[in-house]
Scaffold this active site. Structure first.
Site, PDB file in Angstrom:
ATOM      1  N   PHE A  10     -21.553  81.494 -24.144  1.00 37.36           N
ATOM      2  CA  PHE A  10     -20.399  80.619 -23.998  1.00 37.36           C
ATOM      3  C   PHE A  10     -20.704  79.191 -24.421  1.00 37.36           C
ATOM      4  CE2 PHE A  10     -19.918  83.964 -20.878  1.00 37.36           C
ATOM      5  CZ  PHE A  10     -18.566  84.256 -20.870  1.00 37.36           C
ATOM      6  N   ASP A  11     -19.738  78.580 -25.080  1.00 37.66           N
ATOM      7  CA  ASP A  11     -19.705  77.131 -25.162  1.00 37.66           C
ATOM      8  C   ASP A  11     -19.291  76.627 -23.779  1.00 37.66           C
ATOM      9  OD1 ASP A  11     -19.612  74.534 -26.495  1.00 37.66           O
ATOM     10  OD2 ASP A  11     -17.446  74.696 -26.260  1.00 37.66           O
ATOM     11  N   LEU A  12     -19.475  75.350 -23.513  1.00 38.33           N
ATOM     12  CA  LEU A  12     -19.098  74.800 -22.203  1.00 38.33           C
ATOM     13  C   LEU A  12     -17.784  74.026 -22.266  1.00 38.33           C
ATOM     14  CD1 LEU A  12     -20.065  74.337 -19.197  1.00 38.33           C
ATOM     15  CD2 LEU A  12     -20.793  72.086 -20.007  1.00 38.33           C
ATOM     16  N   ASP A  13     -17.818  72.881 -22.956  1.00 35.12           N
ATOM     17  CA  ASP A  13     -16.652  71.990 -22.974  1.00 35.12           C
ATOM     18  C   ASP A  13     -15.461  72.656 -23.648  1.00 35.12           C
ATOM     19  OD1 ASP A  13     -18.024  69.885 -21.784  1.00 35.12           O
ATOM     20  OD2 ASP A  13     -18.804  69.173 -23.680  1.00 35.12           O
ATOM     21  N   ASP A 166     -14.321  77.202 -28.040  1.00 39.76           N
ATOM     22  CA  ASP A 166     -13.021  76.579 -28.276  1.00 39.76           C
ATOM     23  C   ASP A 166     -12.959  75.822 -29.591  1.00 39.76           C
ATOM     24  OD1 ASP A 166     -13.024  73.234 -27.120  1.00 39.76           O
ATOM     25  OD2 ASP A 166     -14.798  74.478 -27.310  1.00 39.76           O
TER      26      ASP A 166
END
Length: 218
Positions: A10-13, A166
Site C-alpha cells: 500500500f501507498d499511505l497518503d 492513489d
C-alpha cells in the site's frame, strides 16, 4: 487452498490515510515562506502530491530546496495529528485482511518516521509487517526499488502481490515491478486520472480489495 495473491503493498497518503489537507496546507505554508512573490492555488499544488518533496522543491527553487524540505517537514510534524483524517472502511478492511493472514506492507514516498506516525495515529500500525519509507531507498516510485525490496523482505513473488495507491507513481511502480495494481477511486486527483494509467483494478472502497483477493484464490 493457496492464495494467488498473498501480499498487499500500500501507498499511505491518499490511500490509507486522508492526508490531503495536511499536505496542501504544508505546501501552502512552505511556498508562502520561500516564494511569497508567487501565488499557488490549490489546483497548482495538486501535482505536487505524490512525488518526493525533495524532487518537487528541487524543481521549484533549487537554491533553497534543502531549506524548503526542512521547513516542510517541521510544519508537517507540528500539524500532523490535527489535520489527518481516516477514510471510511479502511481500518475495518485492513484488519480483516490481516486476520486472513495476508502479508501487508507500506511502500511510501514519505520518510519512515512520518509513515509510522500516521499509521499509529490511525491505529493501523499493528497490521503491517513491513514499512518502507523514502529514506530507505535510493530511488522513489515509479522506480520499483521499494516494491522489490518489500517482496524480498516478505519472501513474496511478484505474481503473488498487488500494489494499491492513489497516484500514478504507485500504478507505474507496480507495473515496473511486475505486480498487479489497484487504484483508489477516492484519490484527490480523481478516478478518471488514475484510469489513464490502466491499473488492474479500481477500488471504490477498501472493502473491494477483500473481494478481489478472495476471487483470486485458486
Amino acid at each position: 487452498m493457496t492464495k494467488k495473491i498473498t501480499t498487499l503493498l500500500f501507498d499511505l497518503d491518499g490511500t490509507l490515510i486522508n492526508t490531503n489537507e495536511l499536505i496542501i496546507a504544508t505546501f501552502q505554508a512552505t511556498l508562502q515562506e520561500f516564494m511569497p512573490e508567487k501565488t499557488f492555488t490549490r489546483e497548482d499544488i495538486l501535482p505536487f502530491i505524490g512525488p518526493p518533496i525533495t524532487e518537487t522543491f528541487a524543481n521549484l527553487y533549487p537554491e533553497k530546496a534543502d531549506e524548503m524540505v526542512s521547513y516542510y517537514r517541521a510544519y508537517t510534524n507540528e500539524h500532523h495529528d490535527e489535520l489527518i483524517l481516516e477514510y471510511d472502511g479502511v481500518y475495518e478492511a485492513i484488519r480483516a485482511l490481516s486476520e486472513e493472514d495476508y502479508k501487508l506492507a507500506i511502500v511510501s514516498t514519505k520518510i519512515y518516521d512520518t509513515v509510522m506516525r500516521g499509521l499509529k495515529v490511525m491505529g493501523l500500525d499493528k497490521f503491517f509487517q513491513l514499512v518502507i519509507g523514502f529514506d530507505q531507498v535510493q530511488a522513489a516510485k515509479p522506480d520499483p526499488e521499494g516494491i522489490n525490496m518489500a517482496l524480498t523482505l516478505l519472501n513474496a513473488l511478484p505474481d503473488e502481490a498487488i500494489m494499491i495507491g492513489d497516484n500514478y507513481h504507485d500504478i507505474l511502480a507496480g507495473k515496473n515491478a511486475g505486480v498487479k495494481t489497484a487504484g483508489v477511486a477516492w484519490s484527490i486527483k480523481g478516478e478518471a486520472f488514475l484510469n489513464e494509467y490502466k491499473p488492474d483494478y479500481m477500488l471504490h472502497s477498501m472493502g473491494d480489495l477483500i473481494e478481489i483477493v478472495r476471487e483470486e484464490e485458486d
